[in-house]
Design a protein around this motif. Structure first.
Motif, PDB file in Angstrom:
ATOM      1  N   GLU A 124     -13.802 -19.516  17.662  1.00 15.34           N
ATOM      2  CA  GLU A 124     -14.280 -20.767  18.227  1.00 15.34           C
ATOM      3  C   GLU A 124     -13.913 -20.857  19.702  1.00 15.34           C
ATOM      4  OE1 GLU A 124     -13.626 -25.565  17.573  1.00 15.34           O
ATOM      5  OE2 GLU A 124     -12.600 -24.155  16.259  1.00 15.34           O
ATOM      6  N   LEU A 125     -14.759 -21.510  20.467  1.00 16.01           N
ATOM      7  CA  LEU A 125     -14.471 -21.767  21.867  1.00 16.01           C
ATOM      8  C   LEU A 125     -13.707 -23.080  21.958  1.00 16.01           C
ATOM      9  CD1 LEU A 125     -14.874 -20.822  24.777  1.00 16.01           C
ATOM     10  CD2 LEU A 125     -16.937 -22.211  24.837  1.00 16.01           C
ATOM     11  N   VAL A 126     -12.519 -23.024  22.551  1.00 13.85           N
ATOM     12  CA  VAL A 126     -11.659 -24.199  22.691  1.00 13.85           C
ATOM     13  C   VAL A 126     -11.620 -24.562  24.166  1.00 13.85           C
ATOM     14  CG1 VAL A 126      -9.335 -25.122  22.302  1.00 13.85           C
ATOM     15  CG2 VAL A 126     -10.260 -23.391  20.742  1.00 13.85           C
ATOM     16  N   THR A 127     -11.773 -25.830  24.463  1.00 16.14           N
ATOM     17  CA  THR A 127     -11.684 -26.284  25.850  1.00 16.14           C
ATOM     18  C   THR A 127     -10.356 -27.008  26.053  1.00 16.14           C
ATOM     19  OG1 THR A 127     -12.707 -28.417  25.409  1.00 16.14           O
ATOM     20  CG2 THR A 127     -14.194 -26.578  25.970  1.00 16.14           C
ATOM     21  N   PRO A 128      -9.855 -27.025  27.285  1.00 16.48           N
ATOM     22  CA  PRO A 128      -8.609 -27.749  27.553  1.00 16.48           C
ATOM     23  C   PRO A 128      -8.689 -29.218  27.129  1.00 16.48           C
ATOM     24  CG  PRO A 128      -9.138 -26.338  29.409  1.00 16.48           C
ATOM     25  CD  PRO A 128     -10.323 -26.302  28.484  1.00 16.48           C
ATOM     26  N   ALA A 129      -9.834 -29.850  27.326  1.00 14.87           N
ATOM     27  CA  ALA A 129      -9.994 -31.256  26.967  1.00 14.87           C
ATOM     28  C   ALA A 129      -9.811 -31.490  25.464  1.00 14.87           C
ATOM     29  CB  ALA A 129     -11.358 -31.762  27.414  1.00 14.87           C
ATOM     30  N   MET A 130     -10.187 -30.503  24.650  1.00 15.93           N
ATOM     31  CA  MET A 130     -10.054 -30.637  23.199  1.00 15.93           C
ATOM     32  C   MET A 130      -8.603 -30.836  22.780  1.00 15.93           C
ATOM     33  SD  MET A 130     -12.459 -27.578  21.877  1.00 15.93           S
ATOM     34  CE  MET A 130     -13.565 -27.995  20.579  1.00 15.93           C
ATOM     35  N   VAL A 131      -7.690 -30.209  23.506  1.00 19.70           N
ATOM     36  CA  VAL A 131      -6.281 -30.279  23.131  1.00 19.70           C
ATOM     37  C   VAL A 131      -5.462 -31.133  24.102  1.00 19.70           C
ATOM     38  CG1 VAL A 131      -6.304 -28.125  21.824  1.00 19.70           C
ATOM     39  CG2 VAL A 131      -5.772 -28.067  24.257  1.00 19.70           C
ATOM     40  N   GLY A 132      -6.147 -31.773  25.047  1.00 24.17           N
ATOM     41  CA  GLY A 132      -5.487 -32.726  25.916  1.00 24.17           C
ATOM     42  C   GLY A 132      -4.676 -32.150  27.061  1.00 24.17           C
ATOM     43  N   VAL A 133      -5.134 -31.023  27.619  1.00 21.19           N
ATOM     44  CA  VAL A 133      -4.475 -30.461  28.801  1.00 21.19           C
ATOM     45  C   VAL A 133      -5.506 -30.288  29.910  1.00 21.19           C
ATOM     46  CG1 VAL A 133      -2.650 -29.298  27.493  1.00 21.19           C
ATOM     47  CG2 VAL A 133      -4.755 -28.054  28.017  1.00 21.19           C
ATOM     48  N   SER A 134      -5.019 -30.091  31.120  1.00 23.83           N
ATOM     49  CA  SER A 134      -5.939 -29.986  32.252  1.00 23.83           C
ATOM     50  C   SER A 134      -6.552 -28.598  32.395  1.00 23.83           C
ATOM     51  CB  SER A 134      -5.217 -30.362  33.547  1.00 23.83           C
ATOM     52  OG  SER A 134      -4.111 -29.507  33.744  1.00 23.83           O
ATOM     53  N   LEU A 163       1.128 -31.990  16.330  1.00 21.02           N
ATOM     54  CA  LEU A 163       0.188 -32.543  15.353  1.00 21.02           C
ATOM     55  C   LEU A 163       0.647 -33.888  14.797  1.00 21.02           C
ATOM     56  CD1 LEU A 163      -0.717 -29.272  13.445  1.00 21.02           C
ATOM     57  CD2 LEU A 163      -2.023 -30.428  15.236  1.00 21.02           C
ATOM     58  N   THR A 164       1.907 -34.225  15.009  1.00 15.55           N
ATOM     59  CA  THR A 164       2.393 -35.538  14.593  1.00 15.55           C
ATOM     60  C   THR A 164       1.636 -36.626  15.342  1.00 15.55           C
ATOM     61  OG1 THR A 164       4.588 -34.557  14.318  1.00 15.55           O
ATOM     62  CG2 THR A 164       4.463 -36.956  14.322  1.00 15.55           C
ATOM     63  N   HIS A 165       1.341 -36.337  16.613  1.00 17.47           N
ATOM     64  CA  HIS A 165       0.631 -37.303  17.456  1.00 17.47           C
ATOM     65  C   HIS A 165      -0.864 -37.013  17.545  1.00 17.47           C
ATOM     66  CE1 HIS A 165       4.543 -38.798  18.531  1.00 17.47           C
ATOM     67  NE2 HIS A 165       4.904 -37.574  18.853  1.00 17.47           N
ATOM     68  N   ARG A 166      -1.285 -35.854  17.056  1.00 21.56           N
ATOM     69  CA  ARG A 166      -2.706 -35.482  17.084  1.00 21.56           C
ATOM     70  C   ARG A 166      -3.139 -34.951  15.719  1.00 21.56           C
ATOM     71  NH1 ARG A 166      -5.493 -34.317  21.789  1.00 21.56           N
ATOM     72  NH2 ARG A 166      -7.203 -34.522  20.315  1.00 21.56           N
ATOM     73  N   PRO A 167      -3.088 -35.780  14.673  1.00 15.98           N
ATOM     74  CA  PRO A 167      -3.449 -35.295  13.333  1.00 15.98           C
ATOM     75  C   PRO A 167      -4.897 -34.832  13.220  1.00 15.98           C
ATOM     76  CG  PRO A 167      -3.195 -37.685  13.335  1.00 15.98           C
ATOM     77  CD  PRO A 167      -2.744 -37.188  14.681  1.00 15.98           C
ATOM     78  N   ASP A 168      -5.768 -35.274  14.123  1.00 16.46           N
ATOM     79  CA  ASP A 168      -7.166 -34.838  14.110  1.00 16.46           C
ATOM     80  C   ASP A 168      -7.277 -33.332  14.334  1.00 16.46           C
ATOM     81  OD1 ASP A 168      -6.177 -35.704  16.761  1.00 16.46           O
ATOM     82  OD2 ASP A 168      -8.152 -35.069  17.490  1.00 16.46           O
ATOM     83  N   MET A 169      -6.315 -32.759  15.040  1.00 19.02           N
ATOM     84  CA  MET A 169      -6.331 -31.320  15.319  1.00 19.02           C
ATOM     85  C   MET A 169      -6.048 -30.485  14.068  1.00 19.02           C
ATOM     86  SD  MET A 169      -6.906 -30.684  18.509  1.00 19.02           S
ATOM     87  CE  MET A 169      -7.774 -32.063  19.173  1.00 19.02           C
ATOM     88  N   THR A 170      -5.343 -31.069  13.116  1.00 14.08           N
ATOM     89  CA  THR A 170      -4.996 -30.339  11.889  1.00 14.08           C
ATOM     90  C   THR A 170      -6.249 -29.873  11.171  1.00 14.08           C
ATOM     91  OG1 THR A 170      -3.008 -31.680  11.678  1.00 14.08           O
ATOM     92  CG2 THR A 170      -3.716 -30.481   9.724  1.00 14.08           C
ATOM     93  N   ARG A 171      -7.170 -30.767  10.983  1.00 12.04           N
ATOM     94  CA  ARG A 171      -8.408 -30.410  10.281  1.00 12.04           C
ATOM     95  C   ARG A 171      -9.322 -29.573  11.175  1.00 12.04           C
ATOM     96  NH1 ARG A 171     -11.127 -34.640   6.637  1.00 12.04           N
ATOM     97  NH2 ARG A 171      -9.290 -34.003   5.514  1.00 12.04           N
ATOM     98  N   ARG A 172      -9.431 -29.963  12.422  1.00 11.21           N
ATOM     99  CA  ARG A 172     -10.337 -29.266  13.344  1.00 11.21           C
ATOM    100  C   ARG A 172     -10.016 -27.776  13.451  1.00 11.21           C
ATOM    101  NH1 ARG A 172     -14.213 -29.490  16.679  1.00 11.21           N
ATOM    102  NH2 ARG A 172     -14.236 -28.363  18.637  1.00 11.21           N
ATOM    103  N   PHE A 173      -8.720 -27.451  13.513  1.00 11.37           N
ATOM    104  CA  PHE A 173      -8.307 -26.054  13.665  1.00 11.37           C
ATOM    105  C   PHE A 173      -7.747 -25.453  12.383  1.00 11.37           C
ATOM    106  CE2 PHE A 173      -8.308 -27.696  18.000  1.00 11.37           C
ATOM    107  CZ  PHE A 173      -9.102 -26.736  18.610  1.00 11.37           C
ATOM    108  N   GLU A 174      -7.943 -26.163  11.270  1.00 14.11           N
ATOM    109  CA  GLU A 174      -7.537 -25.684   9.946  1.00 14.11           C
ATOM    110  C   GLU A 174      -6.087 -25.214   9.920  1.00 14.11           C
ATOM    111  OE1 GLU A 174     -10.450 -22.781   8.798  1.00 14.11           O
ATOM    112  OE2 GLU A 174     -12.075 -24.235   8.935  1.00 14.11           O
ATOM    113  N   VAL A 175      -5.197 -26.064  10.429  1.00 17.46           N
ATOM    114  CA  VAL A 175      -3.771 -25.749  10.462  1.00 17.46           C
ATOM    115  C   VAL A 175      -3.173 -26.088   9.104  1.00 17.46           C
ATOM    116  CG1 VAL A 175      -1.568 -26.262  11.569  1.00 17.46           C
ATOM    117  CG2 VAL A 175      -3.661 -26.191  12.936  1.00 17.46           C
TER     118      VAL A 175
END
Length: 142
Positions: free
Chosen positions: A38-48, A91-103
């Protein structure tokens, strides 16, 4: 239930659970290459920005006991190579990432190339030498 079938069922259940545990333990910390990642962008994970050559993207939680050790490994690898950056997402503060990246466990580490495409994935404490090999391969591609 008769005693003999109960004993057989108990032994079979213990053997099954042991086998599952051994397989799980064996796969923990092993890196696997990702084809067509998958292509991941910095914005997806909240970095510049990501690293110009590679990014070590670590997914952690506040209660993860192995995450500090993973952080040390990834930070030192990033510091040793120009164009490589370590980014940690809690992921405690970004639980949406758990499902998105199948963690499924923390830490989980994604190695991204210079374009942000996932090239390698590790569940559990990452193996430093495997990550160093992948970083070297990505640096040669640049």
């Amino acid at each position: 239930m008769q005693p003999l079938p109960a004993v057989i069922l108990t032994v079979a259940l213990v053997a099954f659970v042991t086998a599952v545990g051994l397989v799980s333990r064996r796969s923990r910390g092993r890196s696997r290459d990702v084809a067509d990642g998958e292509l991941v962008t910095p914005a997806m994970v909240g970095v510049s920005a990501f690293g110009g050559s590679a990014t070590l993207l670590q997914f952690s939680t506040e209660l993860c006991s192995r995450c500090p050790a993973a952080r040390r490994v990834l930070s030192s690898l990033a510091a040793e190579h120009d164009g490589v950056r370590h980014v940690e997402v809690d992921l405690t503060h970004r639980p949406d990432m758990t499902r998105r990246f199948e963690v499924m466990q923390t830490p989980t580490v994604l190695v991204l190339d210079g374009t942000g495409r996932v090239r390698q994935r590790t569940g559990g404490l990452p193996d430093r030498s495997a990550l160093a090999t992948e970083i070297s391969r990505l640096l040669r591609e640049v």
